[in-house]
Design a protein around this motif. Structure first.
Motif, PDB file in Angstrom:
ATOM      1  N   PRO A   1      -4.457   6.374   6.920  1.00  0.00           N
ATOM      2  CA  PRO A   1      -5.291   4.965   7.176  1.00  0.00           C
ATOM      3  C   PRO A   1      -5.970   4.685   5.705  1.00  0.00           C
ATOM      4  CG  PRO A   1      -6.230   6.933   8.282  1.00  0.00           C
ATOM      5  CD  PRO A   1      -4.818   7.035   7.952  1.00  0.00           C
ATOM      6  N   ASN A   2      -6.528   5.508   5.036  1.00  0.00           N
ATOM      7  CA  ASN A   2      -7.009   5.244   3.819  1.00  0.00           C
ATOM      8  C   ASN A   2      -6.440   4.555   2.747  1.00  0.00           C
ATOM      9  OD1 ASN A   2      -9.660   6.474   4.813  1.00  0.00           O
ATOM     10  ND2 ASN A   2      -8.807   8.390   3.944  1.00  0.00           N
ATOM     11  N   GLU A   3      -5.073   4.902   2.682  1.00  0.00           N
ATOM     12  CA  GLU A   3      -4.232   4.418   1.696  1.00  0.00           C
ATOM     13  C   GLU A   3      -3.775   2.968   2.245  1.00  0.00           C
ATOM     14  OE1 GLU A   3      -4.449   8.185   0.776  1.00  0.00           O
ATOM     15  OE2 GLU A   3      -4.156   7.543   2.973  1.00  0.00           O
ATOM     16  N   LYS A   4      -3.573   2.950   3.615  1.00  0.00           N
ATOM     17  CA  LYS A   4      -3.315   1.552   3.853  1.00  0.00           C
ATOM     18  C   LYS A   4      -4.412   0.689   3.915  1.00  0.00           C
ATOM     19  CE  LYS A   4       0.349   3.634   7.127  1.00  0.00           C
ATOM     20  NZ  LYS A   4       0.842   3.783   8.572  1.00  0.00           N
ATOM     21  N   ALA A   5      -5.648   0.928   4.064  1.00  0.00           N
ATOM     22  CA  ALA A   5      -6.854   0.195   3.877  1.00  0.00           C
ATOM     23  C   ALA A   5      -6.831  -0.249   2.465  1.00  0.00           C
ATOM     24  CB  ALA A   5      -8.009   0.633   4.680  1.00  0.00           C
ATOM     25  N   ALA A   6      -6.933   0.593   1.590  1.00  0.00           N
ATOM     26  CA  ALA A   6      -6.944   0.430   0.103  1.00  0.00           C
ATOM     27  C   ALA A   6      -6.103  -0.154  -0.775  1.00  0.00           C
ATOM     28  CB  ALA A   6      -7.296   1.825  -0.385  1.00  0.00           C
ATOM     29  N   MET A   7      -4.771  -0.208  -0.274  1.00  0.00           N
ATOM     30  CA  MET A   7      -3.677  -0.908  -1.128  1.00  0.00           C
ATOM     31  C   MET A   7      -2.594  -1.094  -0.050  1.00  0.00           C
ATOM     32  SD  MET A   7      -3.205   2.533  -3.482  1.00  0.00           S
ATOM     33  CE  MET A   7      -2.998   4.003  -2.840  1.00  0.00           C
ATOM     34  N   SER A   8      -1.412  -1.793  -0.832  1.00  0.00           N
ATOM     35  CA  SER A   8      -0.250  -2.114  -0.069  1.00  0.00           C
ATOM     36  C   SER A   8       0.748  -0.815  -0.185  1.00  0.00           C
ATOM     37  CB  SER A   8       0.422  -3.209  -0.808  1.00  0.00           C
ATOM     38  OG  SER A   8       1.534  -3.334  -0.464  1.00  0.00           O
ATOM     39  N   VAL A   9       1.144  -0.549   1.108  1.00  0.00           N
ATOM     40  CA  VAL A   9       1.796   0.752   1.086  1.00  0.00           C
ATOM     41  C   VAL A   9       3.196   0.497   1.866  1.00  0.00           C
ATOM     42  CG1 VAL A   9       2.070   2.997   2.121  1.00  0.00           C
ATOM     43  CG2 VAL A   9      -0.096   2.033   1.791  1.00  0.00           C
ATOM     44  N   ASN A  10       4.197   0.802   0.735  1.00  0.00           N
ATOM     45  CA  ASN A  10       5.680   0.780   1.108  1.00  0.00           C
ATOM     46  C   ASN A  10       5.952   1.897   1.988  1.00  0.00           C
ATOM     47  OD1 ASN A  10       8.665   0.291   1.372  1.00  0.00           O
ATOM     48  ND2 ASN A  10       8.629  -0.608  -0.785  1.00  0.00           N
ATOM     49  N   THR A  11       6.050   1.856   3.227  1.00  0.00           N
ATOM     50  CA  THR A  11       6.488   3.074   4.067  1.00  0.00           C
ATOM     51  C   THR A  11       7.852   3.451   3.924  1.00  0.00           C
ATOM     52  OG1 THR A  11       6.613   1.744   5.903  1.00  0.00           O
ATOM     53  CG2 THR A  11       4.704   2.602   5.752  1.00  0.00           C
ATOM     54  N   GLU A  12       8.826   2.305   3.534  1.00  0.00           N
ATOM     55  CA  GLU A  12      10.171   2.691   3.400  1.00  0.00           C
ATOM     56  C   GLU A  12      10.343   3.483   2.131  1.00  0.00           C
ATOM     57  OE1 GLU A  12      12.514  -0.889   3.391  1.00  0.00           O
ATOM     58  OE2 GLU A  12      12.114  -1.043   5.634  1.00  0.00           O
ATOM     59  N   PHE A  13       9.590   3.358   1.068  1.00  0.00           N
ATOM     60  CA  PHE A  13       9.627   4.034  -0.008  1.00  0.00           C
ATOM     61  C   PHE A  13       9.508   5.507   0.143  1.00  0.00           C
ATOM     62  CE2 PHE A  13       7.483   6.180  -3.736  1.00  0.00           C
ATOM     63  CZ  PHE A  13       8.523   6.064  -4.544  1.00  0.00           C
ATOM     64  N   PHE A  14       8.273   5.730   0.794  1.00  0.00           N
ATOM     65  CA  PHE A  14       8.039   7.236   1.085  1.00  0.00           C
ATOM     66  C   PHE A  14       8.863   7.884   2.507  1.00  0.00           C
ATOM     67  CE2 PHE A  14       4.108   5.583  -0.581  1.00  0.00           C
ATOM     68  CZ  PHE A  14       3.795   6.688  -1.633  1.00  0.00           C
TER      69      PHE A  14
END
Length: 675
Positions: free
Chosen positions: A643-656
């Motif tokens: 949740p911290n990562e998704k709140a602080a910046m754009s997260v490409n879940t497909e990349f991870f």
């Protein structure tokens, strides 16, 4: 916890035993307070040197403890042992009538220290609150600092961070003074919980600080009441912030009583305003852990300076024929105690000026890895006093001893550092006054403290209230006010308070002296003294009351974050590098693992350039074309997506998703980057 407590008590006793070498006539309680600071610091330094070689292992802790407890060997010497036992006997003799036939003075001392100890317990008990719904702090100013210090402590305890890298900026030499956190890490490895490790060290040092302040006030002023007032002025410092209570009361439907039940977090330092002179407890001792150990060590040094230079002056005036020889009064005291001067211990130097200055040099030399600003203050003020007193032999010995111990620490900590020294120094007038007039800014923030201080210096009856010797000793401390008001001493200007506060500490005895003089002048003056004391301490007292009354609790880590930290410790190696959102309270800070980038606000205050790394982290989480190359560039082992990562910046879940997920807790996910 039992082992950590036993170790702390043994170190306190060991440090107290060492004081008999140079400070023969100190009171037993003052020895314990001094011993706690010296014992813990020596133990921390020895333990750290051994940890560099062996890691923080049971063997390291055992060896460090054995070496730190060597002052107990002094008891083998019969005259030394006899003197210690005699002083213990005298202390017991003084306590017995105090309990059977208590006087007002005895009751006053008992209540003074009992109330202080209870308050310190409540305050530091709320520095870190660990509950099923997460980790909280009851001190607003500790909200940002607590996660950072936890990252340092867990890095030493769980991450084998030796030689230490910045736990929030992997791969960079750690130059922040860390010894108080290292001591807490040892307590953690001795079986105490993370919270108990902090509480044990904090409580012991806070009481010790009160004791050494009390002793310093007594030695300089030789007035029992003024010596008791001095720590109050230091610990409950504040300005006119208490007037804000009236505004809070006007807005509360229950008036003043309702406002007192729901106090704001602070009346001394308020973000986004020009209320900047924070209270010592809520703004310095709780969040700034280095100062909790650095301040009492510095005050111990100041006390030895005062005693040594006073004894040196008596020697020069012919009151004693030779430095280091017993005075007639000392010999009479010794005869009354039944101690034969002929059988003196070779380890007791009879409180000679030279012995005191050597001891002061040793203690000052311990400061660089404890609190660098305190070391700078001690050396700067010492140079100023030396210039005024011109007793060159004493001061050169002090400087030589302090440098011998301190310089290797300074060279080691700055070697290979990535800190930009230029970011620490710049001309900046008026400290943190913003757009406000500097004179009004200081009057508002310190209240009547400066006017009362000036009045104390100028007050004259048959003679000046502040003696010439006391004034000359005090004057160099004004540099601690002048320099930080002209020069920025850290990237963040507010950090100048780490030097400014020493001006307040040195000024408090003079202010206390005037308040006590007013108290003894007559009924009207007594009322004035009480009103002045209330005015000088009310803002700080409101800050402390807000903490003790549980007016606010601030969540630092949520329960899923705490559980996720345990997942990280289970699934990763101690020296693993983890990438996460650049925030101040990531669960990674509870694990001791290396953080690629923590909170930029902290890293900036350490003089490090965080911008390129922060930009690269954002590209990685966005899944940019060069994301994998950047992960390889920074040698990242694991990545956190939560949740911290998704709140602080754009997260490409497909990349991870292309990496292996090795653990999770709630919405937190841990991915293994390296195959």
């Amino acid at each position: 916890m039992t082992l950590a407590l036993l170790l702390a008590l043994l170190l306190t006793a060991s440090g107290a035993l060492a004081t008999w070498i140079y400070d023969e006539d100190s009171q037993f309680a003052a020895r314990l307070c001094t011993g706690a600071c010296i014992g813990l610091t020596v133990f921390g330094l020895i333990g750290f040197v051994l940890a560099l070689l062996l890691g923080l292992t049971p063997l390291t802790i055992t060896l460090a403890a054995v070496l730190s407890l060597t002052p107990f060997a002094l008891l083998i010497d019969q005259p030394f042992r006899q003197r210690v036992l005699m002083d213990l006997h005298d202390s017991v003799v003084k306590i017995q009538p105090a309990t059977s036939r208590p006087t007002a003075e005895n009751v006053g001392y008992f209540l003074y220290y009992t109330v202080a100890a209870i308050l310190f317990w409540f305050i530091f008990d709320r520095a870190m609150l660990q509950r099923p719904d997460g980790i909280f702090t009851g001190v607003l100013n500790n909200f940002g600092d607590l996660p950072f210090h936890l990252s340092v402590i867990t890095g030493f305890a769980y991450g084998q961070n030796y030689p230490p890298e910045d736990p929030t900026f992997a791969g960079v030499r750690f130059t922040y003074p860390f010894l108080s956190d290292f001591i807490a890490a040892i307590f953690l490895r001795c079986g105490a919980s993370l919270r108990s490790s902090l509480l044990l060290e904090n409580l012991l040092l806070a009481i010790a600080f009160l004791g050494v302040l009390h002793r310093w006030g007594w030695e300089m002023l030789r007035d029992r009441l003024a010596a008791l007032v001095t720590p109050l002025l230091v610990l409950l410092n504040g300005g006119f912030g208490w007037v804000l209570l009236l505004g809070v009361a006007n807005k509360n439907e229950n008036g003043l009583l309702g406002a007192l039940k729901q106090l704001p977090a602070s009346f001394t330092v308020i973000p986004e305003t020009t209320w900047r002179w924070g209270n010592a407890i809520s703004s310095l001792l709780v969040p700034q852990r280095g100062m909790l150990l650095g301040l009492p060590l510095a005050v111990i040094v100041f006390t030895q300076w005062w005693l040594a230079t006073g004894e040196s002056a008596e020697t020069e005036d012919g009151d004693a024929k030779e430095v280091g020889k017993e005075s007639l009064e000392q010999r009479n005291v010794r005869r009354r105690k039944g101690v034969n001067p002929v059988g003196r211990s070779r380890f007791i130097f009879n409180a000679s000026p030279m012995a005191r200055m050597i001891a002061a040099g040793v203690i000052a030399g311990l400061l660089p890895l404890v609190h660098a600003h305190s070391f700078v203050v001690v050396m700067m003020v010492g140079a100023g006093i030396a210039l005024l007193q011109r007793r060159w032999r004493l001061w050169l010995v002090f400087a030589a001893v302090a440098s011998l111990i301190a310089v290797p620490q300074m060279l080691w900590s700055t070697s290979g550092s990535a800190v930009k020294a230029s970011s620490f120094f710049a001309w900046e007038f008026g400290w943190d006054h913003g757009q406000e007039n500097p004179v009004w800014f200081w009057f508002k923030n310190t209240g009547l403290f400066v006017p009362v201080l000036v009045l104390a210096i100028l007050w004259r009856g048959k003679d000046y209230l502040v003696s010439r010797r006391l004034l000359l000793f005090y004057l160099p401390f004004t540099l601690c006010f002048i320099v930080p008001n002209a020069v920025k001493l850290a990237p963040w200007i507010w950090d100048n308070v780490k030097v400014l506060f020493y001006w307040w500490v040195a000024s408090a005895p003079l202010v206390a002296l005037l308040l006590v003089r007013l108290w003894r002048e007559g009924r009207a003056q007594r009322v004035l003294a009480v009103l002045l004391l209330i005015c000088l301490t009310l803002a700080g007292a409101l800050d402390v009351t807000s903490i003790v009354s549980r007016s606010g609790e601030f969540q630092v880590f949520d329960p899923n974050g705490v559980r996720f930290a345990e997942v990280i410790k289970e699934q990763t190696q101690p020296r693993a590098t983890v990438i996460h959102a650049p925030i101040h309270n990531t669960p990674v800070f509870l694990t001791g693992r290396r953080s690629l980038l923590g909170y930029p606000g902290h890293i900036w205050t350490h003089g490090l350039d965080f911008a390129p790394r922060e930009s690269d982290i954002r590209r990685i989480y966005a899944g940019a074309p060069d994301a994998e190359q950047l992960l390889h560039k920074y040698d990242v082992d694991y990545a956190v997506v939560g949740p911290n990562e998704k709140a602080a910046m754009s997260v490409n879940t497909e990349f991870f998703a292309r990496f292996t997920k090795v653990g999770e807790a709630g919405d937190y996910r841990l991915y293994k980057i390296k195959p």
